[in-house]
Design an enzyme around this catalytic site. Structure first.
Site, PDB file in Angstrom:
ATOM      1  N   LYS A  10      41.764  33.869  32.831  1.00  0.00           N
ATOM      2  CA  LYS A  10      42.898  34.228  33.699  1.00  0.00           C
ATOM      3  C   LYS A  10      44.151  34.439  32.845  1.00  0.00           C
ATOM      4  O   LYS A  10      44.881  35.415  33.001  1.00  0.00           O
ATOM      5  CB  LYS A  10      43.079  33.097  34.718  1.00  0.00           C
ATOM      6  CG  LYS A  10      44.239  33.182  35.664  1.00  0.00           C
ATOM      7  CD  LYS A  10      45.439  32.364  35.265  1.00  0.00           C
ATOM      8  CE  LYS A  10      45.215  30.885  35.141  1.00  0.00           C
ATOM      9  NZ  LYS A  10      46.419  30.131  34.772  1.00  0.00           N
ATOM     10  N   LYS A  51      54.172  31.091  26.915  1.00  0.00           N
ATOM     11  CA  LYS A  51      52.823  30.564  27.184  1.00  0.00           C
ATOM     12  C   LYS A  51      51.760  31.642  26.911  1.00  0.00           C
ATOM     13  O   LYS A  51      50.683  31.349  26.378  1.00  0.00           O
ATOM     14  CB  LYS A  51      52.744  30.083  28.635  1.00  0.00           C
ATOM     15  CG  LYS A  51      51.373  29.639  29.083  1.00  0.00           C
ATOM     16  CD  LYS A  51      50.907  28.330  28.454  1.00  0.00           C
ATOM     17  CE  LYS A  51      49.444  28.078  28.767  1.00  0.00           C
ATOM     18  NZ  LYS A  51      48.973  26.749  28.518  1.00  0.00           N
TER      19      LYS A  51
HETATM   20  P1  NAP Z   1      42.430  22.686  38.093  1.00  0.00           P
HETATM   21  O1  NAP Z   1      41.951  21.354  37.634  1.00  0.00           O
HETATM   22  O2  NAP Z   1      41.429  23.727  38.480  1.00  0.00           O
HETATM   23  O3  NAP Z   1      43.441  22.399  39.333  1.00  0.00           O
HETATM   24  C1  NAP Z   1      44.041  23.443  40.056  1.00  0.00           C
HETATM   25  C2  NAP Z   1      44.947  22.831  41.112  1.00  0.00           C
HETATM   26  O4  NAP Z   1      45.574  23.870  41.863  1.00  0.00           O
HETATM   27  C3  NAP Z   1      44.197  21.971  42.145  1.00  0.00           C
HETATM   28  O5  NAP Z   1      45.040  20.912  42.535  1.00  0.00           O
HETATM   29  C4  NAP Z   1      44.000  22.954  43.295  1.00  0.00           C
HETATM   30  O6  NAP Z   1      43.808  22.331  44.547  1.00  0.00           O
HETATM   31  C5  NAP Z   1      45.324  23.677  43.263  1.00  0.00           C
HETATM   32  N1  NAP Z   1      45.273  25.001  43.902  1.00  0.00           N
HETATM   33  C6  NAP Z   1      44.687  26.125  43.405  1.00  0.00           C
HETATM   34  N2  NAP Z   1      44.869  27.160  44.239  1.00  0.00           N
HETATM   35  C7  NAP Z   1      45.606  26.674  45.280  1.00  0.00           C
HETATM   36  C8  NAP Z   1      46.129  27.265  46.457  1.00  0.00           C
HETATM   37  N3  NAP Z   1      45.939  28.572  46.738  1.00  0.00           N
HETATM   38  N4  NAP Z   1      46.832  26.476  47.304  1.00  0.00           N
HETATM   39  C9  NAP Z   1      47.033  25.159  47.032  1.00  0.00           C
HETATM   40  N5  NAP Z   1      46.557  24.549  45.929  1.00  0.00           N
HETATM   41  C10 NAP Z   1      45.866  25.302  45.068  1.00  0.00           C
HETATM   42  O7  NAP Z   1      43.375  23.379  37.024  1.00  0.00           O
HETATM   43  P2  NAP Z   1      44.276  22.720  35.871  1.00  0.00           P
HETATM   44  O8  NAP Z   1      43.469  22.666  34.628  1.00  0.00           O
HETATM   45  O9  NAP Z   1      44.956  21.507  36.393  1.00  0.00           O
HETATM   46  O10 NAP Z   1      45.333  23.912  35.669  1.00  0.00           O
HETATM   47  C11 NAP Z   1      46.492  24.057  36.477  1.00  0.00           C
HETATM   48  C12 NAP Z   1      47.423  25.063  35.799  1.00  0.00           C
HETATM   49  O11 NAP Z   1      47.785  24.554  34.499  1.00  0.00           O
HETATM   50  C13 NAP Z   1      46.754  26.434  35.561  1.00  0.00           C
HETATM   51  O12 NAP Z   1      47.693  27.456  35.725  1.00  0.00           O
HETATM   52  C14 NAP Z   1      46.289  26.337  34.117  1.00  0.00           C
HETATM   53  O13 NAP Z   1      46.186  27.620  33.515  1.00  0.00           O
HETATM   54  C15 NAP Z   1      47.400  25.506  33.496  1.00  0.00           C
HETATM   55  N6  NAP Z   1      47.023  24.753  32.282  1.00  0.00           N
HETATM   56  C16 NAP Z   1      45.851  24.068  32.195  1.00  0.00           C
HETATM   57  C17 NAP Z   1      45.542  23.374  31.003  1.00  0.00           C
HETATM   58  C18 NAP Z   1      44.268  22.584  30.851  1.00  0.00           C
HETATM   59  O14 NAP Z   1      43.942  22.211  29.699  1.00  0.00           O
HETATM   60  N7  NAP Z   1      43.517  22.295  31.903  1.00  0.00           N
HETATM   61  C19 NAP Z   1      46.440  23.385  29.947  1.00  0.00           C
HETATM   62  C20 NAP Z   1      47.635  24.068  30.079  1.00  0.00           C
HETATM   63  C21 NAP Z   1      47.922  24.752  31.250  1.00  0.00           C
HETATM   64  P3  NAP Z   1      42.316  21.836  44.975  1.00  0.00           P
HETATM   65  O15 NAP Z   1      42.164  20.466  44.373  1.00  0.00           O
HETATM   66  O16 NAP Z   1      42.349  21.826  46.456  1.00  0.00           O
HETATM   67  O17 NAP Z   1      41.335  22.838  44.421  1.00  0.00           O
END
Ligand code: NAP
Length: 289
Positions: free
Chosen positions: A240, A172
């Site tokens: 990040k 990744k």
């Molecule tokens: P996001 O929309 O910001 O969602 C983050 C999630 O993590 C939310 O459900 C949040 O809960 C939860 N969270 C964060 N810190 C936490 C903690 N300390 N305890 C409990 N829950 C926690 O992010 P995302 O885009 O879905 O990304 C999630 C992961 O996938 C990341 O590692 C990102 O790098 C990876 N990713 C993202 C993409 C993309 O295009 N978005 C693509 C590939 C990979 P709350 O709702 O309470 O904030």
């Protein structure tokens, strides 16, 4: 016997991924820190838990998709975390993008409690998560991979066991280098077109058919041309990931000059308050310089 599935972290990615598992007919229990985000899963028939511990107690395979390394640590090993509730023989599948080194440590800690772990970060964005067409890069043991494969197949299409624990996160990190540097390249190309007085839309159209064609040129190039940076993938999350890339390279004394430069442009955008924008917003930083 059908295994019970848990899903923790219902953000941009986790929500549609968990929905795809539920819609495929599996029994799913979920937890999200902000409870309202779990409503769509509840409506689809999933059980909503009060803590990661409760998810682990109720299920056999626990998927996590949260933001960063400390968040995975908290969800797994914090108060009322997964480790406090997981049964021997269960599996944790972390689909967040986090540090490969920390991943190895998490896997070793879980192993001591008789719990297997896979790191399984994804690529393909929100659209891939909704369509169930993600690329999934997996680290862990082959027998554990084979056990989880039927569930991966409801979330993704290109599913590769890369190596042992941590190898999925290394893949990744490599993925993020290619995307970040390509975003920079597309931005520079569109800026060159603009300065030459040539229509960037036509340049993008012409390039898409040749060797310069890519998903980044197609999707991020379009965002740049429309000045529309609704995420997608937030700049702060891409930054990040570049931190993970640069820390990993630094430990190996490996200079990554192009990745370092894009990271500086991401910092600029974030400093100007653009952390929530799509990471292609680095085009704004390029244009200003
Ligand atoms: P996001 O929309 O910001 O969602 C983050 C999630 O993590 C939310 O459900 C949040 O809960 C939860 N969270 C964060 N810190 C936490 C903690 N300390 N305890 C409990 N829950 C926690 O992010 P995302 O885009 O879905 O990304 C999630 C992961 O996938 C990341 O590692 C990102 O790098 C990876 N990713 C993202 C993409 C993309 O295009 N978005 C693509 C590939 C990979 P709350 O709702 O309470 O904030």
């Amino acid at each position: 016997m059908q295994e019970k599935l848990g899903f923790i972290g219902l953000g941009i990615m986790g929500l549609p991924m968990a929905l795809n598992l539920r819609r495929a007919g599996f029994t799913v229990a979920v937890y999200n820190r902000t409870r309202e985000r779990a409503q769509a899963l509840k409506d689809a028939g999933a059980f909503v838990c009060q803590s990661p511990k409760e998810v682990a107690e109720k299920t056999d395979i626990i998927f996590t998709c949260v933001s960063d390394t400390p968040d995975v640590n908290e969800v797994l090993f914090g108060k009322d975390g997964v480790a406090a509730g997981a049964k021997k023989g269960s599996v944790v599948v972390d689909m967040s993008t986090i540090s490969p080194e920390s991943t190895k440590r998490f896997a070793a800690n879980l192993k001591m409690a008789g719990v297997d772990m896979l790191d399984a970060p994804v690529s393909g964005g929100e659209t891939g998560a909704i369509a169930g067409t993600l690329s999934i890069m997996v680290g862990g043991k082959e027998e554990v991979f084979n056990r989880v494969l039927p569930y991966f197949q409801k979330m993704g299409k290109n599913i590769v066991l890369v190596g042992d624990n941590g190898a999925g996160q290394v893949a990744k990190a490599c993925n993020q280098v290619v995307i970040a540097v390509t975003i920079e390249a597309v931005g520079e190309a569109l800026m060159l077109a603009e300065k030459c007085g040539v229509d960037g839309r036509k340049v993008r159209e012409a390039l898409l058919g040749g060797f310069a064609g890519s998903k980044v040129l197609e999707v991020h190039g379009n965002r740049m041309l429309n000045d529309d940076y609704k995420p997608g993938f937030k700049a702060k999350l891409h930054r990040k990931d570049m931190g993970i890339v640069l820390d990993t390279a630094k430990n190996l004394q490996l200079p990554l000059p192009a990745a370092t430069l894009v990271t500086l442009h991401m910092d600029e955008i974030i400093k100007q308050g653009g952390g929530e924008l799509d990471s292609s917003a680095i085009f704004k930083a390029l244009r200003k310089n």
